[in-house]
Design an enzyme around this catalytic site. Structure first.
Site, PDB file in Angstrom:
ATOM      1  CD  GLU A   1      10.813  58.422 -27.668  1.00 52.88           C
ATOM      2  OE1 GLU A   1      11.508  57.454 -27.326  1.00 52.88           O
ATOM      3  OE2 GLU A   1      11.257  59.591 -27.774  1.00 52.88           O
TER       4      GLU A   1
ATOM      5  CB  ILE B   1      12.612  64.347 -23.004  1.00 56.39           C
ATOM      6  CG1 ILE B   1      11.662  65.279 -22.232  1.00 56.39           C
ATOM      7  CG2 ILE B   1      14.032  64.453 -22.434  1.00 56.39           C
ATOM      8  CD1 ILE B   1      11.581  65.008 -20.731  1.00 56.39           C
ATOM      9  CG  ASP B   2      16.290  63.088 -29.213  1.00 60.01           C
ATOM     10  OD1 ASP B   2      17.295  63.550 -29.767  1.00 60.01           O
ATOM     11  OD2 ASP B   2      16.000  61.880 -29.224  1.00 60.01           O
TER      12      ASP B   2
ATOM     13  CG  ASP C   1      14.955  59.278 -32.154  1.00 58.77           C
ATOM     14  OD1 ASP C   1      15.058  58.054 -32.437  1.00 58.77           O
ATOM     15  OD2 ASP C   1      14.574  59.710 -31.056  1.00 58.77           O
TER      16      ASP C   1
ATOM     17  CG  ASP D   1      12.086  62.477 -28.859  1.00 59.44           C
ATOM     18  OD1 ASP D   1      12.997  61.739 -29.291  1.00 59.44           O
ATOM     19  OD2 ASP D   1      11.691  62.456 -27.670  1.00 59.44           O
TER      20      ASP D   1
ATOM     21  CB  THR E   1      15.041  59.669 -22.407  1.00 59.15           C
ATOM     22  OG1 THR E   1      14.043  60.259 -23.254  1.00 59.15           O
ATOM     23  CG2 THR E   1      14.411  59.264 -21.097  1.00 59.15           C
TER      24      THR E   1
HETATM   25  C1  LIP Z   1      17.866  58.635 -28.414  1.00 62.35           C
HETATM   26  C2  LIP Z   1      18.471  59.167 -29.699  1.00 62.35           C
HETATM   27  C3  LIP Z   1      19.969  58.829 -29.748  1.00 62.35           C
HETATM   28  C4  LIP Z   1      20.165  57.350 -29.695  1.00 62.35           C
HETATM   29  C5  LIP Z   1      19.547  56.791 -28.434  1.00 62.35           C
HETATM   30  C6  LIP Z   1      18.058  57.148 -28.354  1.00 62.35           C
HETATM   31  P1  LIP Z   1      15.625  59.006 -27.057  1.00 62.35           P
HETATM   32  O1  LIP Z   1      16.503  58.926 -28.422  1.00 62.35           O
HETATM   33  O2  LIP Z   1      18.315  60.553 -29.752  1.00 62.35           O
HETATM   34  O3  LIP Z   1      20.549  59.323 -30.933  1.00 62.35           O
HETATM   35  O4  LIP Z   1      21.534  57.045 -29.739  1.00 62.35           O
HETATM   36  O5  LIP Z   1      19.699  55.385 -28.436  1.00 62.35           O
HETATM   37  O6  LIP Z   1      17.367  56.517 -29.395  1.00 62.35           O
HETATM   38  O7  LIP Z   1      15.320  57.555 -26.649  1.00 62.35           O
HETATM   39  O8  LIP Z   1      16.405  59.712 -25.992  1.00 62.35           O
HETATM   40  O9  LIP Z   1      14.371  59.741 -27.465  1.00 62.35           O
END
Ligand code: LIP
Length: 278
Positions: A72, A90-91, A221, A88, A93
Site C-alpha cells: 500500500e 496497517i489495515d 486490503d 497492507d 489505519t
Molecule cells: C481500510 C479498509 C476498510 C475500508 C477503509 C480503508 P486502510 O483500509 O480496510 O475496509 O472501509 O475505507 O480502505 O486504509 O486502513 O488500509
C-alpha cells in the site's frame, strides 16, 4: 516455475507479520504521527504505516529476493520467481490513529501478478497485535486463529445474518454506501463497521460475522483475508460469477451468499452508484 509449498510460504508470512505487528504496536504506544493524506483528507498515512512496510519489504527481500512486492505504501516491484507478496502494513489505519484495537498487518503471497481477477493466493497471515490474534491460511490447509481451526457460520437465514461492511475515504461514495446500508439494515440482523477489511474477512472466517461486503477495496486490503475466509468455507466474490475486486467484495457461507447477493444487486438497482460503473 517451482515454488515452495504453501505451508512453507505461510511460515514466512506469519513470522514477518508477527515482527511487523510488534513494531506497529510499539509505535502505537509511543504515539501516532500522521505523515500525509492520500486520496482525500480523510485518507491518512501514518509514519508507522511506512516504517512497518519498509520492515516487511526488507525481511521478505532477504528471505526471497526474486519475489515481487505489491504494498500500500511503496512502489511495486516485479517478480522473477512467479510469486508476489501483497501487503497492507496497517489495515485499519484510522482505527490505529484513534487507538481502536482493530487494526492489522496483512501479508499474502500470490502466484502471478497482483491482480485479484487472475492471482492464485497461496498463503496469508493477518495479525491483530493489539488483541494478539494471528489468523492464517495456506491453500488447501484450512484457516486458523492461532492453533484453532476456523469454520464459517452455516445455516444462517438472511434475516438473522450479522453483516459487516465499510465506507470509502471519498465522501460521495460514503453517501451512496449509506443509502445501500439503509436499504439493507431492515433485511438482516444488524450491521457492523469494524474498520479493517482484513479483520472483517477474518471475522467471517471465525464466525464473528455471517457476511461481509464492501465496494472500493484495494488488493492489499483483502488478499490475505479472502484466502482465510475461503479456507474457512466461505464463498468470496462479487455479484454474479465475478471475482472479488475494487468494484465489490462479498464473503459469506455459500448458502447465505446466494441469499444476500440478489438483495445487494436489487439495492444497486435502486441506488445506482454515482461514481461510475459497478
Ligand atoms: C481500510 C479498509 C476498510 C475500508 C477503509 C480503508 P486502510 O483500509 O480496510 O475496509 O472501509 O475505507 O480502505 O486504509 O486502513 O488500509
Amino acid at each position: 516455475m517451482m515454488h515452495p509449498a504453501p505451508t512453507e510460504l505461510l511460515d514466512l508470512a506469519r513470522t514477518v507479520a508477527l515482527t511487523a505487528g510488534a513494531l506497529a504496536h510499539r509505535r502505537r504506544t509511543e504515539g501516532v504521527e500522521i505523515a500525509a493524506s492520500k486520496s482525500s483528507p480523510e485518507d491518512i498515512v501514518t509514519a508507522a504505516d511506512r516504517e512497518v512496510e519498509l520492515l516487511i519489504r526488507g525481511l521478505l527481500a532477504d528471505a526471497r529476493p526474486n519475489d515481487g512486492f505489491y504494498g500500500e505504501e511503496s512502489d511495486a516491484s516485479a517478480h522473477t520467481s512467479g510469486l508476489t507478496w501483497v501487503v497492507d502494513p496497517i489495515d485499519g489505519t484510522v482505527n490505529y490513529l484513534y487507538g481502536i484495537p482493530f487494526y492489522a498487518v496483512s501479508i499474502a503471497v500470490v502466484q502471478g501478478d497482483p491482480d485479484p481477477a487472475s492471482w492464485n493466493t497461496l498463503a496469508g497471515a493477518v495479525v491483530n497485535p493489539a488483541l494478539r490474534e494471528v489468523f492464517t491460511a495456506s491453500k488447501g490447509s484450512g484457516a486458523w486463529l492461532g492453533d484453532q481451526r476456523l469454520h464459517v457460520n452455516h445455516d444462517v437465514p438472511l434475516s438473522l445474518a450479522l453483516a459487516g461492511t465499510g465506507f470509502s475515504y471519498e465522501a460521495a461514495r460514503r453517501v451512496w454506501q449509506a443509502k445501500v446500508v439503509g436499504g439493507l439494515i431492515g433485511q438482516v440482523r444488524d450491521i457492523r463497521r469494524i474498520g479493517s477489511a482484513a479483520l472483517d474477512l477474518c471475522s467471517v472466517a471465525c464466525g464473528r460475522l455471517d457476511v461481509y461486503f464492501e465496494r472500493g477495496l484495494n488488493p492489499w486490503d483483502h488478499a490475505a483475508g479472502a484466502l482465510i475466509a475461503r479456507e474457512a468455507g466461505a464463498r468470496v466474490g462479487a455479484l454474479h460469477a465475478d471475482a472479488e475486486g475494487r468494484d465489490l467484495l462479498i464473503a459469506a457461507d455459500p448458502a447465505l451468499y446466494d441469499q444476500f447477493s440478489p438483495v445487494l444487486a436489487a439495492l444497486f438497482e435502486c441506488f445506482p452508484p454515482d461514481d461510475g460503473p459497478r
